[in-house]
Design a protein around this motif. Sequence first.
Motif: not given
Length: 173
Positions: A16, A19, A24, A58, A61-62, A65, A169
């Motif tokens: 996280r 990212l 992100y 989460r 899900e990134a 992107w 996004y």
Amino acid sequence: MIRATKKDLARSRVLRDSLGALGYPGFVNLFTEMEAEFEHDPAVVLIAALSCENLDDRVVEALPWLILRYNDLDWEWIKREARQRQAQNRLGFIVSLALRVGASTYGNTEKLLKLSAIEEDLFEYRLDKEDTLCRNLPQGERQWIREARSTEARQWNLLTDLRAQDLSYNGDI
């Protein structure tokens, strides 16, 4: 319900933060200035995430992107690493999601054609075994997802309910 271990939580936190450092939008405010000093390679972040057995949703899900955002990924290295880790189905599915999201919001035809070729290449190495998308699932949920999953998830032999239309996004690619 299968609970995340401390190790799972720590991996999710590191990914996280990485990212966020890569820009992100959902995590950009979560990493510290000290972490900003370190170089974060998007290809390494992608492979590290896809290699995990239990990640925060989460973070997963990134990943589309990440693929859409960074044009200069070393795809030969990524594909090789994914195959070594038996994560090519996960990678193929994330590329497929990136294509669907990119086609509706991104509009960079050259990038989308390149991703389409990568998806086709990955399909040649698709594994027949069923897997999850970086998530430990209890047996009851596995059965429900097996029946409710998308065509793309079924094509990549993945148990996931993640769909391209679930990802937004907001032009932050």
